[in-house]
Write an enzyme that holds these catalytic residues in place. Structure first.
Site, PDB file in Angstrom:
ATOM      1  N   THR A   1       0.806  -1.299   0.107  1.00  0.00           N
ATOM      2  CA  THR A   1       0.100  -0.009   0.151  1.00  0.00           C
ATOM      3  C   THR A   1       0.981   1.251  -0.020  1.00  0.00           C
ATOM      4  O   THR A   1       0.528   2.324  -0.157  1.00  0.00           O
ATOM      5  CB  THR A   1      -0.942  -0.076   1.266  1.00  0.00           C
TER       6      THR A   1
ATOM      7  N   ARG B   1     -13.562  -4.348  -2.111  1.00  0.00           N
ATOM      8  CA  ARG B   1     -14.016  -4.947  -0.822  1.00  0.00           C
ATOM      9  C   ARG B   1     -14.947  -4.375   0.147  1.00  0.00           C
ATOM     10  O   ARG B   1     -15.759  -4.950   0.563  1.00  0.00           O
ATOM     11  CB  ARG B   1     -12.358  -5.258  -0.009  1.00  0.00           C
TER      12      ARG B   1
HETATM   13  P1  ADP Z   1      -5.935  -6.273  -1.660  1.00  0.00           P
HETATM   14  O1  ADP Z   1      -5.195  -7.290  -1.639  1.00  0.00           O
HETATM   15  O2  ADP Z   1      -5.569  -5.095  -2.536  1.00  0.00           O
HETATM   16  O3  ADP Z   1      -6.265  -5.701  -0.151  1.00  0.00           O
HETATM   17  P2  ADP Z   1      -8.039  -8.120  -2.496  1.00  0.00           P
HETATM   18  O4  ADP Z   1      -7.351  -8.665  -3.523  1.00  0.00           O
HETATM   19  O5  ADP Z   1      -8.075  -9.064  -1.098  1.00  0.00           O
HETATM   20  O6  ADP Z   1      -7.460  -6.690  -2.089  1.00  0.00           O
HETATM   21  O7  ADP Z   1      -9.513  -7.876  -2.963  1.00  0.00           O
HETATM   22  C1  ADP Z   1     -10.616  -7.722  -1.933  1.00  0.00           C
HETATM   23  C2  ADP Z   1     -11.894  -8.111  -2.339  1.00  0.00           C
HETATM   24  O8  ADP Z   1     -12.401  -7.513  -3.252  1.00  0.00           O
HETATM   25  C3  ADP Z   1     -11.585  -9.543  -2.935  1.00  0.00           C
HETATM   26  O9  ADP Z   1     -11.748 -10.691  -2.273  1.00  0.00           O
HETATM   27  C4  ADP Z   1     -12.428  -9.667  -4.348  1.00  0.00           C
HETATM   28  O10 ADP Z   1     -13.665 -10.208  -3.661  1.00  0.00           O
HETATM   29  C5  ADP Z   1     -12.819  -8.217  -4.594  1.00  0.00           C
HETATM   30  N1  ADP Z   1     -12.169  -7.542  -5.809  1.00  0.00           N
HETATM   31  C6  ADP Z   1     -11.057  -7.016  -5.739  1.00  0.00           C
HETATM   32  N2  ADP Z   1     -10.832  -6.618  -6.999  1.00  0.00           N
HETATM   33  C7  ADP Z   1     -11.692  -7.045  -7.915  1.00  0.00           C
HETATM   34  C8  ADP Z   1     -12.218  -6.818  -9.149  1.00  0.00           C
HETATM   35  N3  ADP Z   1     -11.360  -6.328  -9.969  1.00  0.00           N
HETATM   36  N4  ADP Z   1     -13.215  -7.433  -9.670  1.00  0.00           N
HETATM   37  C9  ADP Z   1     -14.004  -8.103  -8.687  1.00  0.00           C
HETATM   38  N5  ADP Z   1     -13.823  -8.413  -7.352  1.00  0.00           N
HETATM   39  C10 ADP Z   1     -12.936  -7.780  -6.960  1.00  0.00           C
END
Ligand code: ADP
Length: 343
Positions: free
Chosen positions: A165, A224
């Site tokens: 981040t 999310r």
């Molecule tokens: P980060 O690792 O950036 O904190 P995540 O990869 O854990 O975020 O994403 C959080 C949630 O948001 C995932 O579980 C998913 O359900 C949803 N999500 C994130 N990006 C997308 C996307 N481009 N399309 C659909 N769902 C997404």
């Protein structure tokens, strides 16, 4: 993963394993299921196809962006699309060199090795990672004292997927060892609507277009958050005994959750109010502000500020944080009463 920050219901961070567990059916597995972010998807699909055709591991990938935008999801997708195994950890979990060595030696050909919060690696671990990334080798110290010697062990060609981040805090020797860099930005409302419709389908709930749009507008540009709010709306809908989520129900639910029309929650407003009322609109240092609102500086910087900045309520300057005129009008505080002369 293993964040010790305090955070609110709406911040991008998963609250607990249980929350992550619930998220998993919604997590896209393939690139075609990943909504929005067309530029990232287009590039990634080329790199994946090329690496697969050559029968090689994909180049190391650096993924940056605020929490909840899909960094972990993308790493999982890359593993699926490469038909490779995914090994996940986070920098704070890699305390000793042997922790990293232990994971690296379990990797298989083309494994995707995901390290979350990669800006938090300790220097000794980072050094070890350089050699692993560049030469696919591991420096191992055997024995102790004068008799100690270093041996190099080969490890299978793998792909490091480093997520953060705070890209600005990643050292340049580490950053330059990544061949692919992806920067995920907040999602526009239209893309969030698509994500909401997809999630509603998977969760077997009906949400009409105006409600979906309102939800998307209040989801802080973050999938999310959109998914989490959708689950709350489902609760309200179920208890009300309605056949589908409509705009009226969404408005009422947001009122009860103290989410305003800009998608700000109680704590966001407290942060802005503190800058305006306690520090005359700023600038105020992040550490001072964090104490004033009872958050850690990290959670302030990671979870609250990126959206407040992007939505135009807050400015980050070298001298500290400033509330913008939009913050004043949003909170109904007249700008003229402030001693902030910067606007
Ligand atoms: P980060 O690792 O950036 O904190 P995540 O990869 O854990 O975020 O994403 C959080 C949630 O948001 C995932 O579980 C998913 O359900 C949803 N999500 C994130 N990006 C997308 C996307 N481009 N399309 C659909 N769902 C997404």
């Amino acid at each position: 993963m293993g964040h010790e920050h305090k955070h609110s219901v709406l911040s991008g961070e998963p609250e607990a394993d249980e929350e992550q567990e619930k998220e998993s059916p919604l997590r896209p597995r393939l690139l075609s299921e990943f909504q929005g972010q067309a530029a990232i998807k287009d590039n990634l699909s080329v790199f994946i196809r090329a690496a697969r055709n050559r029968g090689e591991a994909l180049d190391h990938i650096f993924i940056s962006g605020p929490p909840g935008l899909g960094k972990t999801t993308l790493a999982g997708i890359v593993a699926n699309e490469m038909n490779a195994e995914l090994v996940m950890t986070s920098a704070p979990a890699l305390d000793k060199a042997k922790d990293l060595a232990g994971l690296l030696t379990t990797l298989k050909d083309h494994s995707i090795f995901f390290i979350d919060e990669i800006h938090r690696l300790k220097p000794a671990i980072e050094e070890m990672l350089y050699i692993a990334m560049e030469d696919f080798e591991l420096d191992f110290v055997i024995g102790q004292g004068a008799g100690a010697r270093t041996v190099r062990i080969p490890i299978p060609p793998f792909t490091l997927a480093g997520a953060t981040t705070k890209p600005g805090r990643v050292s340049s020797p580490l950053y330059t060892r990544f061949g692919i860099t992806l920067r995920i930005d907040f999602y526009p409302v239209e893309e969030l609507c698509e994500i909401i419709q997809r999630s509603a389908g998977i969760l077997n709930i009906r949400i009409d277009d105006p409600a979906s749009r309102l939800l998307a507008m209040c989801a802080r540009g973050t999938p999310r958050v959109a998914n989490r709010l959708l689950r709350r709306l489902r609760d309200f809908c179920q208890v009300d005994g309605r056949p589908q989520i409509d705009e009226e129900l969404t408005r009422k639910a947001f009122q009860r959750l103290q989410i305003d029309e800009a998608g700000l929650e109680h704590q966001d407003r407290e942060i802005l109010r503190a800058i305006i009322e306690k520090y005359h609109g700023g600038p105020v240092g992040v550490e001072t502000l964090a104490i004033a609102v009872g958050e850690s500086a990290d959670s302030l910087e990671d979870f609250y500020e990126p959206y407040l900045v992007q939505a135009g309520f807050l400015q980050r300057t070298a001298r500290g944080r400033l509330a913008t005129p939009r913050a004043y009008s949003h909170l109904g505080i007249p700008l003229v009463h402030s001693e902030n002369t910067l606007f």
